[in-house]
Design a protein around this motif. Structure first.
Motif, PDB file in Angstrom:
ATOM      1  N   PRO A   7       0.822  -1.214   0.000  1.00 17.46           N
ATOM      2  CA  PRO A   7       0.000   0.000   0.000  1.00 17.46           C
ATOM      3  C   PRO A   7       0.855   1.262   0.000  1.00 17.46           C
ATOM      4  N   ALA A   8       0.216   2.393  -0.239  1.00 22.63           N
ATOM      5  CA  ALA A   8       0.907   3.684  -0.247  1.00 22.63           C
ATOM      6  C   ALA A   8       1.618   3.918   1.085  1.00 22.63           C
ATOM      7  N   HIS A   9       2.592   4.796   1.048  1.00 15.91           N
ATOM      8  CA  HIS A   9       3.538   4.917   2.153  1.00 15.91           C
ATOM      9  C   HIS A   9       2.907   5.307   3.485  1.00 15.91           C
ATOM     10  N   GLY A  10       1.842   6.107   3.484  1.00 18.76           N
ATOM     11  CA  GLY A  10       1.235   6.539   4.734  1.00 18.76           C
ATOM     12  C   GLY A  10       0.180   5.611   5.284  1.00 18.76           C
ATOM     13  N   VAL A  11      -0.130   4.558   4.561  1.00 25.67           N
ATOM     14  CA  VAL A  11      -1.237   3.674   4.930  1.00 25.67           C
ATOM     15  C   VAL A  11      -0.954   2.945   6.241  1.00 25.67           C
ATOM     16  N   LEU A  42      -6.050   6.978  -0.715  1.00 28.94           N
ATOM     17  CA  LEU A  42      -6.692   7.866  -1.687  1.00 28.94           C
ATOM     18  C   LEU A  42      -5.973   9.207  -1.806  1.00 28.94           C
ATOM     19  N   GLU A  43      -5.323   9.616  -0.748  1.00 29.40           N
ATOM     20  CA  GLU A  43      -4.628  10.903  -0.751  1.00 29.40           C
ATOM     21  C   GLU A  43      -3.297  10.858  -1.495  1.00 29.40           C
ATOM     22  N   ASP A  44      -2.713   9.669  -1.630  1.00 34.19           N
ATOM     23  CA  ASP A  44      -1.397   9.550  -2.272  1.00 34.19           C
ATOM     24  C   ASP A  44      -1.568   9.213  -3.751  1.00 34.19           C
ATOM     25  N   THR A  45      -1.925  10.214  -4.536  1.00 38.27           N
ATOM     26  CA  THR A  45      -2.193   9.990  -5.953  1.00 38.27           C
ATOM     27  C   THR A  45      -0.926   9.663  -6.736  1.00 38.27           C
ATOM     28  N   GLU A  46       0.207  10.199  -6.335  1.00 38.15           N
ATOM     29  CA  GLU A  46       1.449   9.939  -7.060  1.00 38.15           C
ATOM     30  C   GLU A  46       1.819   8.466  -6.985  1.00 38.15           C
ATOM     31  N   TYR A  47       1.732   7.886  -5.798  1.00 39.15           N
ATOM     32  CA  TYR A  47       2.063   6.471  -5.636  1.00 39.15           C
ATOM     33  C   TYR A  47       1.057   5.596  -6.399  1.00 39.15           C
ATOM     34  N   PHE A  48      -0.210   5.966  -6.331  1.00 40.69           N
ATOM     35  CA  PHE A  48      -1.269   5.241  -7.040  1.00 40.69           C
ATOM     36  C   PHE A  48      -0.961   5.157  -8.533  1.00 40.69           C
ATOM     37  N   HIS A  49      -0.662   6.286  -9.157  1.00 39.62           N
ATOM     38  CA  HIS A  49      -0.395   6.297 -10.593  1.00 39.62           C
ATOM     39  C   HIS A  49       0.912   5.568 -10.928  1.00 39.62           C
ATOM     40  N   SER A  50       1.875   5.625 -10.030  1.00 34.12           N
ATOM     41  CA  SER A  50       3.138   4.922 -10.251  1.00 34.12           C
ATOM     42  C   SER A  50       2.910   3.411 -10.312  1.00 34.12           C
TER      43      SER A  50
END
Length: 352
Positions: free
Chosen positions: A38-42, A253-261
């Motif tokens: 998951p994204a880094h802050g999750v 949901l807040e980490d859009t950069e990681y999502f698109h990566s």
């Protein structure tokens, strides 16, 4: 079944989930999970809530509703959340279908749809896909309620938004568009919610958001439909989103950069996999999902599945007549897909 089991459920056929083996380590390409964490802050968001597990979660799950609504340019009143998209589908089928008002779905699609209908005593109609496994919108004329997966759950084939609109217009009841895989290609029907009062879009955070273990799904629809669904949800389980999953999902949901990566890496790995499978003589359906459905002319789907498992790679095989010769392969990391191709070469040449 015991003698105590309800006679109404005598013919129930449970859904068969993909393998989650514990006996040894596999390259796991069978349940369409993300190969990335998951994204880094999750993790931190979930850990913060773990100290409050003595308290019930917010039954309105407003922080999560706001975060989802923000992504799609909607209001929180347009959002319903569930314990995975499967629970959301349960709420929808229960709210809008009855024994006199069934559900129509493609004949090759997500296996949970007929299971739900069977459980809820809802008439189920399987609408046959075209010979090339595409959805023909005209085939859905005259039905009350329909549910399609787009991209389709077993084939990966995407129906463009114009075709989705044709289907929505053709039904008199609700039109459910299950978009579990939409982030990997195509355009979401969420943009049509304010145009069609009978449209319900279902999505999950299990695939593109790397939260399969978090169990968070959601529906997008007009306020009236969401209100109906909230009535069902609150009658079933008002605390259906736990604290840790709720705030883990918000952080994701807040980490859009990681999502698109992550999406970009999976799409590139999919393109590589399709190219290499075709070099090996596979027939591969055009997928816009994080998996591909592929058939070898040298070996049947069931045998190939077993051979891959023997060699430490899990894929999915279905006994359904139309796709029994295929294997469904989740797109993992580029390294995992390279290992799959290497192993397939050895299997097809008789070396493994």
């Amino acid at each position: 079944m015991t003698k105590y089991f309800s006679a109404d459920l005598g013919g129930i056929t449970p859904y068969v989930a993909g393998e989650q083996p514990q006996d040894k380590s596999y390259i796991k390409l069978n349940t369409n999970e993300s190969p990335y964490p998951p994204a880094h802050g999750v993790e931190a968001a979930a850990a913060q809530q773990s100290a409050k597990l003595n308290l019930y979660s917010d039954p309105t799950y407003l922080p999560l509703k706001k975060a989802i609504a923000s992504v799609y340019g909607l209001s929180p009143e347009n959002v319903l959340c569930g314990n995975g998209s499967d629970e959301v589908l349960f709420f929808i089928f229960r709210a809008f279908c009855s024994k006199d008002n069934g559900m129509a779905c493609p004949d090759v699609s997500y296996g949970f749809y007929p299971v739900l209908c069977n459980l809820l005593n809802i008439p189920y109609t399987a609408v046959e896909l075209a010979p090339d496994f595409t959805v023909n919108p005209q085939d859905y004329k005259g039905f009350t309620n329909i549910c399609i997966a787009n991209p389709n759950a077993q084939t990966g084939i995407y129906l463009p938004l114009g075709g989705v609109e044709q289907i929505i217009k053709n039904v008199s009841g609700v039109a459910v568009v299950d978009e579990a895989y939409i982030d990997f290609g195509g355009q979401s029907a969420a943009s049509l919610i304010n145009k069609y009062p009978n449209l319900i879009v279902v999505q999950t955070m299990s695939k593109s958001r790397s939260l399969a273990g978090g169990r968070v799904g959601f529906a997008l629809a007009n306020r009236q439909l969401i209100s109906d669904l909230e009535a069902v949800r609150s009658s079933f389980n008002p605390y259906n989103i736990n604290r840790m999953s709720m705030f883990a999902a918000v952080s994701s949901l807040e980490d859009t950069e990681y999502f698109h990566s992550c999406i970009d890496k999976i799409v590139h790995a999919r393109e590589y996999t399709v190219t290499e499978l075709k070099k090996l003589g596979f027939d591969v359906l055009l997928s816009k999902a994080n998996f591909v459905l592929a058939k070898s002319g040298k070996m049947g789907g069931g045998e190939l599945y077993l051979k891959l498992k023997e060699n430490g790679i899990l894929v999915r095989h279905f006994d359904s007549p139309r796709i029994k010769d295929y294997i469904r392969v989740t797109i993992g990391s580029r390294m995992q897909m390279a290992q799959l191709i290497t192993t397939l070469k050895k299997i097809l040449s008789g070396e493994a």
